[in-house]
Design a protein around this motif. Structure first.
Motif, PDB file in Angstrom:
ATOM      1  N   GLY A   1       0.803  -1.228   0.000  1.00 34.39           N
ATOM      2  CA  GLY A   1       0.000   0.000   0.000  1.00 34.39           C
ATOM      3  C   GLY A   1       0.833   1.273   0.000  1.00 34.39           C
ATOM      4  O   GLY A   1       0.374   2.326   0.430  1.00 34.39           O
ATOM      5  N   SER A   2       2.067   1.209  -0.488  1.00 36.29           N
ATOM      6  CA  SER A   2       2.910   2.416  -0.534  1.00 36.29           C
ATOM      7  C   SER A   2       2.431   3.369  -1.619  1.00 36.29           C
ATOM      8  O   SER A   2       1.875   2.948  -2.632  1.00 36.29           O
ATOM      9  N   ARG A   3       2.633   4.657  -1.363  1.00 38.75           N
ATOM     10  CA  ARG A   3       2.206   5.670  -2.332  1.00 38.75           C
ATOM     11  C   ARG A   3       3.390   6.480  -2.834  1.00 38.75           C
ATOM     12  O   ARG A   3       4.394   6.622  -2.140  1.00 38.75           O
ATOM     13  N   SER A   4       3.198   7.062  -3.983  1.00 38.74           N
ATOM     14  CA  SER A   4       4.223   7.965  -4.527  1.00 38.74           C
ATOM     15  C   SER A   4       4.419   9.146  -3.596  1.00 38.74           C
ATOM     16  O   SER A   4       3.454   9.685  -3.069  1.00 38.74           O
ATOM     17  N   GLY A   5       5.657   9.525  -3.387  1.00 35.82           N
ATOM     18  CA  GLY A   5       5.960  10.685  -2.542  1.00 35.82           C
ATOM     19  C   GLY A   5       6.142  10.324  -1.082  1.00 35.82           C
ATOM     20  O   GLY A   5       6.643  11.129  -0.303  1.00 35.82           O
ATOM     21  N   GLN A   6       5.736   9.127  -0.725  1.00 32.49           N
ATOM     22  CA  GLN A   6       5.891   8.677   0.654  1.00 32.49           C
ATOM     23  C   GLN A   6       7.379   8.533   0.978  1.00 32.49           C
ATOM     24  O   GLN A   6       8.152   8.099   0.133  1.00 32.49           O
ATOM     25  N   LYS A   7       7.740   8.925   2.220  1.00 33.83           N
ATOM     26  CA  LYS A   7       9.153   8.850   2.584  1.00 33.83           C
ATOM     27  C   LYS A   7       9.414   7.723   3.572  1.00 33.83           C
ATOM     28  O   LYS A   7       8.636   7.507   4.495  1.00 33.83           O
ATOM     29  N   MET A   8      10.515   7.042   3.371  1.00 29.69           N
ATOM     30  CA  MET A   8      10.944   6.020   4.334  1.00 29.69           C
ATOM     31  C   MET A   8      12.276   6.451   4.916  1.00 29.69           C
ATOM     32  O   MET A   8      13.172   6.847   4.191  1.00 29.69           O
ATOM     33  N   ARG A   9      12.378   6.349   6.233  1.00 28.60           N
ATOM     34  CA  ARG A   9      13.613   6.808   6.872  1.00 28.60           C
ATOM     35  C   ARG A   9      14.567   5.643   7.123  1.00 28.60           C
ATOM     36  O   ARG A   9      14.193   4.639   7.737  1.00 28.60           O
ATOM     37  N   LEU A  10      15.792   5.786   6.634  1.00 30.17           N
ATOM     38  CA  LEU A  10      16.848   4.837   6.988  1.00 30.17           C
ATOM     39  C   LEU A  10      17.686   5.518   8.058  1.00 30.17           C
ATOM     40  O   LEU A  10      18.522   6.371   7.775  1.00 30.17           O
ATOM     41  N   LYS A  11      17.431   5.133   9.275  1.00 32.33           N
ATOM     42  CA  LYS A  11      18.037   5.823  10.422  1.00 32.33           C
ATOM     43  C   LYS A  11      19.559   5.644  10.446  1.00 32.33           C
ATOM     44  O   LYS A  11      20.066   4.542  10.233  1.00 32.33           O
ATOM     45  N   GLY A  12      20.275   6.734  10.668  1.00 31.13           N
ATOM     46  CA  GLY A  12      21.741   6.655  10.804  1.00 31.13           C
ATOM     47  C   GLY A  12      22.469   6.318   9.521  1.00 31.13           C
ATOM     48  O   GLY A  12      23.600   5.852   9.548  1.00 31.13           O
ATOM     49  N   LYS A  13      21.799   6.581   8.368  1.00 28.89           N
ATOM     50  CA  LYS A  13      22.471   6.294   7.089  1.00 28.89           C
ATOM     51  C   LYS A  13      22.856   7.578   6.338  1.00 28.89           C
ATOM     52  O   LYS A  13      23.176   7.543   5.151  1.00 28.89           O
ATOM     53  N   GLY A  14      22.813   8.695   7.055  1.00 29.48           N
ATOM     54  CA  GLY A  14      23.152   9.970   6.414  1.00 29.48           C
ATOM     55  C   GLY A  14      24.622  10.313   6.569  1.00 29.48           C
ATOM     56  O   GLY A  14      25.476   9.446   6.761  1.00 29.48           O
ATOM     57  N   MET A  15      24.910  11.604   6.496  1.00 25.29           N
ATOM     58  CA  MET A  15      26.290  12.082   6.603  1.00 25.29           C
ATOM     59  C   MET A  15      26.721  12.113   8.060  1.00 25.29           C
ATOM     60  O   MET A  15      25.897  12.153   8.972  1.00 25.29           O
ATOM     61  N   LEU A  16      28.054  12.123   8.243  1.00 23.65           N
ATOM     62  CA  LEU A  16      28.608  12.238   9.590  1.00 23.65           C
ATOM     63  C   LEU A  16      28.503  13.682  10.067  1.00 23.65           C
ATOM     64  O   LEU A  16      28.722  14.609   9.287  1.00 23.65           O
ATOM     65  N   ASN A  17      28.195  13.870  11.336  1.00 25.50           N
ATOM     66  CA  ASN A  17      28.333  15.226  11.873  1.00 25.50           C
ATOM     67  C   ASN A  17      29.636  15.327  12.667  1.00 25.50           C
ATOM     68  O   ASN A  17      30.415  14.374  12.740  1.00 25.50           O
ATOM     69  N   LYS A  18      29.875  16.497  13.258  1.00 20.32           N
ATOM     70  CA  LYS A  18      31.162  16.722  13.940  1.00 20.32           C
ATOM     71  C   LYS A  18      31.380  15.770  15.106  1.00 20.32           C
ATOM     72  O   LYS A  18      32.505  15.395  15.413  1.00 20.32           O
ATOM     73  N   GLY A  19      30.274  15.401  15.751  1.00 19.71           N
ATOM     74  CA  GLY A  19      30.387  14.496  16.892  1.00 19.71           C
ATOM     75  C   GLY A  19      30.562  13.043  16.483  1.00 19.71           C
ATOM     76  O   GLY A  19      30.570  12.159  17.331  1.00 19.71           O
ATOM     77  N   GLY A  20      30.681  12.785  15.180  1.00 17.19           N
ATOM     78  CA  GLY A  20      30.851  11.416  14.708  1.00 17.19           C
ATOM     79  C   GLY A  20      29.533  10.665  14.576  1.00 17.19           C
ATOM     80  O   GLY A  20      29.506   9.478  14.264  1.00 17.19           O
ATOM     81  N   GLU A  21      28.414  11.376  14.831  1.00 17.37           N
ATOM     82  CA  GLU A  21      27.102  10.742  14.656  1.00 17.37           C
ATOM     83  C   GLU A  21      26.619  10.958  13.235  1.00 17.37           C
ATOM     84  O   GLU A  21      27.080  11.875  12.556  1.00 17.37           O
ATOM     85  N   ARG A  22      25.679  10.121  12.831  1.00 17.74           N
ATOM     86  CA  ARG A  22      25.218  10.232  11.446  1.00 17.74           C
ATOM     87  C   ARG A  22      23.781  10.694  11.361  1.00 17.74           C
ATOM     88  O   ARG A  22      22.955  10.377  12.212  1.00 17.74           O
ATOM     89  N   GLY A  23      23.521  11.466  10.320  1.00 19.13           N
ATOM     90  CA  GLY A  23      22.143  11.848  10.014  1.00 19.13           C
ATOM     91  C   GLY A  23      21.403  10.663   9.403  1.00 19.13           C
ATOM     92  O   GLY A  23      21.893   9.532   9.422  1.00 19.13           O
ATOM     93  N   ASP A  24      20.217  10.914   8.875  1.00 18.80           N
ATOM     94  CA  ASP A  24      19.398   9.836   8.315  1.00 18.80           C
ATOM     95  C   ASP A  24      19.354   9.929   6.792  1.00 18.80           C
ATOM     96  O   ASP A  24      19.688  10.952   6.212  1.00 18.80           O
ATOM     97  N   HIS A  25      18.951   8.843   6.202  1.00 18.60           N
ATOM     98  CA  HIS A  25      18.754   8.836   4.752  1.00 18.60           C
ATOM     99  C   HIS A  25      17.266   8.624   4.485  1.00 18.60           C
ATOM    100  O   HIS A  25      16.676   7.677   4.993  1.00 18.60           O
ATOM    101  N   TYR A  26      16.660   9.510   3.725  1.00 16.05           N
ATOM    102  CA  TYR A  26      15.237   9.381   3.392  1.00 16.05           C
ATOM    103  C   TYR A  26      15.082   8.865   1.968  1.00 16.05           C
ATOM    104  O   TYR A  26      15.659   9.422   1.037  1.00 16.05           O
ATOM    105  N   LEU A  27      14.309   7.797   1.849  1.00 16.03           N
ATOM    106  CA  LEU A  27      13.983   7.274   0.525  1.00 16.03           C
ATOM    107  C   LEU A  27      12.601   7.784   0.157  1.00 16.03           C
ATOM    108  O   LEU A  27      11.641   7.604   0.914  1.00 16.03           O
TER     109      LEU A  27
END
Ligand SMILES: [Zn+2]
Length: 333
Positions: free
Chosen positions: A280-306
């Motif tokens: 039942g997924s729709r166009s434009g719907q976002k899925m979050r891949l937690k901790g798959k983004g860029m590194l920040n200064k503290g060494g933690e990662r942002g998220d990746h949205y599909l």
């Protein structure tokens, strides 16, 4: 640019062999005559200038050491003539004082050339190129374009930039035998290009500065080089867009995958991952891949949205077409 020779004896109206007493008396008389408080309007400006000159003359002629140094220079120069100190003009006699230039303010370039003021901020070349005080080179600001992958993983990059090096003809002093060096035109440096290996630290963010010590402008008269500051700019990525430390990309699926759900593969900054498309997924719907983004200064990662994008197939086989028709018939019942 040479400075103008000042005839201090003439300014005070005394002979070159005047005694200290004569000089003092002459100064007092002149100072009384030209004190700016005693004048107004246009005359006041003239008086201020004259008063300054008289004080400067007295500063030199009332000081035995300064006077003898000034006399050594003496007779070959006339008031107002352009003047460049002789090459043997004692280097050690320049003051390297760090005192507040404001204390001595108001002296002519000629005076400063001979006796110094401790003024340090002015570049040597601007002062005529013949002062020998070492000065640190300028910091240079530039940009470096970095891919998201480089920013995430870190790496090295060679860059080519315009630079300058000390003139070998004059040893970076700008002056040879009392005249400007013809090779560098008195600036003491020659334009150059250089290649640099730049280390890009992992987790560098857009707009941050990579500092390269001693890769900036050439120092003057033995002064150290300035630094090079490279401002990081992310180059556009073919798949990902960036928002802060989060990334976003599209995942393209077929209608039946959207309807019944499926497992698909998606690309992230550190490789591909398997993702469950829920039924039942729709166009434009976002899925979050937690901790798959860029590194920040503290060494933690942002998220990746599909972002789900349902693509409508146009190259259906006969069999697929039949099945779509049956689906339609089922709905009509
Ligand atoms: Zn030169």
């Amino acid at each position: 640019m040479a400075v103008q020779y000042q005839d201090y004896y003439e300014l005070l109206g005394v002979k070159r062999d005047a005694t200290a007493k004569d000089i003092k008396a002459a100064y007092r008389k002149m100072a009384r005559q030209w004190h700016p408080d005693l004048h107004s309007g246009k005359k006041k400006e003239e008086a201020e200038e004259k008063f300054k000159q008289i004080n400067e003359a007295y500063e030199v002629l009332s000081d035995e050491e300064k006077r003898s140094k000034y006399d050594r220079l003496g007779k070959n120069w006339r008031n107002g003539e352009n003047f460049t100190p002789p090459p043997d003009w004692g280097e050690g006699s320049f003051y390297y004082s760090t005192g507040d230039p404001g204390d001595l303010g108001g002296f002519s370039d000629f005076f400063e050339t001979l006796f110094g003021t401790g003024r340090r901020s002015t570049a040597g070349a601007d002062r005529g190129g013949f002062n020998n005080r070492p000065m640190r080179g300028q910091d240079i600001e530039s940009e470096i374009e970095v891919s998201l992958e480089e920013a995430y993983h870190g790496g090295t990059r060679s860059i080519s930039l315009s630079s300058s090096r000390a003139c070998s003809e004059c040893g970076g002093r700008g002056i040879i035998d009392r005249s400007f060096c013809s090779r560098c035109g008195g600036t003491g440096s020659i334009p150059d290009r250089k290649n640099l290996e730049v280390k890009i630290p992992a987790g560098v963010s857009e707009g941050s500065i990579i500092r390269l010590k001693n890769q900036g402008g050439e120092g003057y008269a033995g002064g150290s080089r300035g630094d090079l500051h490279l401002k990081v700019r992310f180059s556009p990525h073919p798949v990902f867009s960036v928002r802060g430390y989060d990334l976003e990309s599209q995942v393209i699926i077929r209608p039946e995958q959207a309807v019944v759900g499926d497992k698909v593969s998606a690309i992230t900054i550190d490789g591909s991952v398997n993702v469950n498309i829920p039924p039942g997924s729709r166009s434009g719907q976002k899925m979050r891949l937690k901790g798959k983004g860029m590194l920040n200064k503290g060494g933690e990662r942002g998220d990746h949205y599909l972002v789900i994008n349902i693509d409508i197939p146009r190259d259906l086989s006969e069999e697929e077409k039949k099945l779509y028709v049956s689906l339609m018939d089922l709905r009509r019942k």
